[in-house]
Write an enzyme that holds these catalytic residues in place. Sequence first.
Site, short mmCIF file in Angstrom:
data_model
loop_
_atom_site.label_atom_id
_atom_site.label_comp_id
_atom_site.label_asym_id
_atom_site.label_seq_id
_atom_site.Cartn_x
_atom_site.Cartn_y
_atom_site.Cartn_z
N ASP A 75 1.41 60.37 3.08
CA ASP A 75 1.98 59.17 2.49
C ASP A 75 3.16 59.54 1.60
OD1 ASP A 75 1.42 56.17 1.98
OD2 ASP A 75 1.81 57.01 0.00
N ASP A 113 -1.41 49.71 2.03
CA ASP A 113 -0.12 49.58 2.73
C ASP A 113 -0.23 48.52 3.83
OD1 ASP A 113 0.55 51.69 1.19
OD2 ASP A 113 1.16 53.03 2.81
N1 LIG Z 1 3.98 54.56 18.20
C1 LIG Z 1 5.07 54.85 17.49
N2 LIG Z 1 6.06 55.57 18.05
C2 LIG Z 1 7.18 55.89 17.35
N3 LIG Z 1 7.37 55.56 16.09
C3 LIG Z 1 6.42 54.85 15.48
C4 LIG Z 1 5.23 54.47 16.13
N4 LIG Z 1 4.45 53.78 15.25
C5 LIG Z 1 5.14 53.74 14.08
N5 LIG Z 1 6.33 54.37 14.21
C6 LIG Z 1 7.41 54.55 13.24
O1 LIG Z 1 7.01 55.42 12.21
C7 LIG Z 1 7.83 55.15 11.07
C8 LIG Z 1 6.99 55.10 9.84
O2 LIG Z 1 6.46 56.36 9.57
P1 LIG Z 1 5.71 56.67 8.20
O3 LIG Z 1 4.69 55.63 7.95
O4 LIG Z 1 5.28 58.08 8.27
O5 LIG Z 1 6.87 56.59 7.14
P2 LIG Z 1 7.29 55.43 6.16
O6 LIG Z 1 6.64 54.16 6.55
O7 LIG Z 1 8.77 55.46 6.10
O8 LIG Z 1 6.77 55.95 4.76
P3 LIG Z 1 5.30 55.86 4.11
O9 LIG Z 1 4.93 57.27 3.91
O10 LIG Z 1 5.51 55.10 2.86
O11 LIG Z 1 4.40 55.17 5.07
C9 LIG Z 1 8.53 53.83 11.32
O12 LIG Z 1 9.86 54.04 11.62
C10 LIG Z 1 7.78 53.28 12.53
O13 LIG Z 1 8.56 52.44 13.33
#
Ligand SMILES: Nc1ncnc2c1ncn2[C@@H]1O[C@H](COP(=O)(O)OP(=O)(O)OP(=O)(O)O)[C@@H](O)[C@H]1O
Length: 525
Positions: A61, A389
Amino acid sequence: MSNVPIIILKEGTEEVREREARKQNITAMVAIAETVRSTLGPKGMSKMLVDSLGDVTITNDGAEILNNLDIENIAANMMVNVAKSIDEDIGDGTTSAVIFSAALLNNALELIEQSIHPKPVMHGYKLAADKALEIIKEIAAKISSEDDEILKNVAKTAMNAKDIAPLKDFFSNLALNAIKQIAEEDGKTFARVSNVKIVKSPGKSLKDSELINGVYTQKDKVNAMMPELIKDAKIAVIRRKLDVKKTEFDAQVRISSPSEIQKFLDQEEKILRDYLKIFKDLGVNVIVNSSDISDKFGGYLAKEGIAGIKNVGESDYKSILKAVSANLVDDLKSLSEEDLGFAEKVHFEKLGDDEYTLFSGCKNPKSVSILLKGGLDKILSTAEVSLNDVLSVIAKVIDTKTVVAGGGAIYIELAKRIRAYANEIGGKEQLAVNAFALALEEIPKTLIRNAGLEEIEMLTELRAAHKTADDKWIGIDTITNAIGDNFKKGIVEPAELINHIIKSGSELANLILRVDRIISAKGSR
Ligand SMILES: Nc1ncnc2c1ncn2[C@@H]1O[C@H](COP(=O)(O)OP(=O)(O)OP(=O)(O)O)[C@@H](O)[C@H]1O
Ligand SMILES: [Mg+2]
């Protein structure tokens, strides 16, 4: 005399100028981005955080990792604060915000090093950011707050990159039901995540977690003789000390003889009896008091089979009010039937080491609890962060009713349209607008890299796939490693999340680029 201003600084003040200042700030920001970059997306890695006491947390996270970094550089700290503000507002997107902000600044630095003045760079970034927001407004999908399928997909997308991903079907249902229950109508539908309380409880597995139509409060009854379980509870929620204050006696009472002591006690007794009568006459069998309940009065209540909890904090009594539909009453004399709340059951129980009061079976509660069950403390805590979240993104979409496709799709489409826009702009600004588009692509690029795929190849393929407006949602699914329409695949996120990332990233870039000196007071580092 020369025209050069003479700046007199206090002895010991350290001054770093122009290029060096900018470079120092941006390098620090890029270093932070590099720390969280590998956690982005479903294939992201986790970080092991070890605090000063040696306690270990394993997490992916972004907000949690950033919270644990000890950062000296002020600009890097500002970037972390921007990311945290996104986490507070949307509940998600911290990692993306950091990656995008750092890329924007890094690209700006490259332009500046090619002798382009920061002014047109800042101007170009402003133009590009405004354009990006305009494009999102135009292309985002509008949905209704009844569109459960999409709302669940938003939840699942947020969970894809979290440890609870294997249970995403289960938790997206649970979270959606919770948010729908507390959603309110005020011209338009809206939901406040603070009305969903997550309570952790030891249990066999996370899958045993459940939604309670009511709330948990970490309080025990004031008197052991009070009933453990109250059925068909009629609840008074009050803010009134249930004790006898000295000032309620005649100021002249001076106890000098046994008969006066008796008079004093009789008077105290009478006041307490009057209080008790008010509750009894209304049929109240549960009292929630934000103020104190004396031991003596607790005893009276217990004898009447009335249960009570005292010193209930503001956020707790507010959620009880919303769950049982009661009104908060300060003056007991005005307490009436309409002020009382209702719950099928009020139950005192122990969860782990803590005592709780559970109000359940409430009629259409506007405040609910999720009882999160699991074996290990660490698993419960990680799941709690992720669930928070998930609740936030669902609530955000219920509020704003617009979504875009994730997995890089929105960023590729924005970059494409912004490059087209750059062609309309001349001068040095054009270079900055193009640099902005490149920074947007840093997100899909990182998703691809973290999935262990060929970065340049896949990015080129994605760019090429965005031919017409119909291709706007083409992105990468790093679970299956396939390129396709991510909206159809259910990889969707709140449009507001991307808006926020773009707005705050570009504002931050503007702020940092304007800095041409760092003046640190003696002892500030
Ligand atoms: N199946 C998938 N394939 C590719 N990308 C995906 C998939 N599911 C989610 N994502 C992408 O992953 C990203 C989010 O990743 P992550 O949750 O690690 O980071 P974040 O949301 O920026 O930060 P946080 O750590 O606060 O959650 C987004 O860009 C989302 O569109
Ligand atoms: Mg996320």
